[in-house]
Design an enzyme around this catalytic site. Sequence first.
Site, PDB file in Angstrom:
ATOM      1  N   LYS A   1      53.980  22.135  75.108  1.00 46.82           N
ATOM      2  CA  LYS A   1      54.905  23.227  75.405  1.00 46.82           C
ATOM      3  C   LYS A   1      54.878  24.218  74.251  1.00 46.82           C
ATOM      4  O   LYS A   1      54.885  23.828  73.084  1.00 46.82           O
ATOM      5  CB  LYS A   1      56.318  22.684  75.612  1.00 46.82           C
ATOM      6  CG  LYS A   1      57.336  23.737  76.032  1.00 46.82           C
ATOM      7  CD  LYS A   1      58.659  23.073  76.409  1.00 46.82           C
ATOM      8  CE  LYS A   1      59.700  24.113  76.785  1.00 46.82           C
ATOM      9  NZ  LYS A   1      60.977  23.492  77.221  1.00 46.82           N
TER      10      LYS A   1
ATOM     11  N   GLU B   1      60.873  15.638  76.167  1.00 46.95           N
ATOM     12  CA  GLU B   1      60.294  16.725  75.369  1.00 46.95           C
ATOM     13  C   GLU B   1      60.637  16.481  73.914  1.00 46.95           C
ATOM     14  O   GLU B   1      61.814  16.329  73.575  1.00 46.95           O
ATOM     15  CB  GLU B   1      60.885  18.088  75.774  1.00 46.95           C
ATOM     16  CG  GLU B   1      60.272  18.711  76.981  1.00 46.95           C
ATOM     17  CD  GLU B   1      60.791  20.134  77.203  1.00 46.95           C
ATOM     18  OE1 GLU B   1      61.470  20.681  76.301  1.00 46.95           O
ATOM     19  OE2 GLU B   1      60.518  20.687  78.269  1.00 46.95           O
TER      20      GLU B   1
END
Length: 239
Positions: free
Chosen positions: A151, A89
Amino acid sequence: MNIAHYIDFTLLKPSLTEREIIEFCKTAKTSMFNAVCINSAFVPLVKQLLEGSTTKTCCTIGFPLGTTATASKVYEAIQAVKDGADEIEMVINLGFLKSQNHVSVLKDIVDVKLAIANTPLKVIIEISELNKNEVIKACEICMDAQVDYIKTSSGFSKSGATFTDVKIIKKTVRDMIKICASGGIDDYDTALKYIDAGADRISTSTTIENIDKSRQIRNTKIYTKYIETLQNTKTTEKV
């Protein structure tokens, strides 16, 4: 619905201890959550703790601000993969995006994507800092970079996801990129609504049970009232 397969269990507070990580990973394995998301220093420990389970190890880089140099993000991502991370991420560089320096935003993401090869990449766009047009532009850049997930939030900004935001992302990326909704999602009903809005993953630091407890409570109240009604009817009949 088995909500566990949608859950990315996040452990990102700065004071996180190894004892807490051990307990979190135990919960994640027992609940069969999709992934445990941690900072890079803890990747080797988490990977070891999750061994033998289906739960993946997800590592954040450039976290939580996203303003570290691209070369630093690349190095951190490569090292995380070497240490056993199954997913990466990264936080988008908001300053570049708001400066409309879209080439630099794209290069930042692409360099990390190329460095980790086939390891899935999620890009955190920090949605509470963006207006609608900026959200759409961030999504378009992520599509150009061929990332795997967008995200919504890091959990360290003003607020997390909203249903409207997830719908905007979904409308923009369609089925080209998956969506991870993050921020303030800590119960079954809310998680389900985000999935219905288009989210493919739910990022949370709360243990969300597979059963809908709120509905159970409502059903219990209805059942109790029904029993009371029956008892009152029987009492009336006797009189």
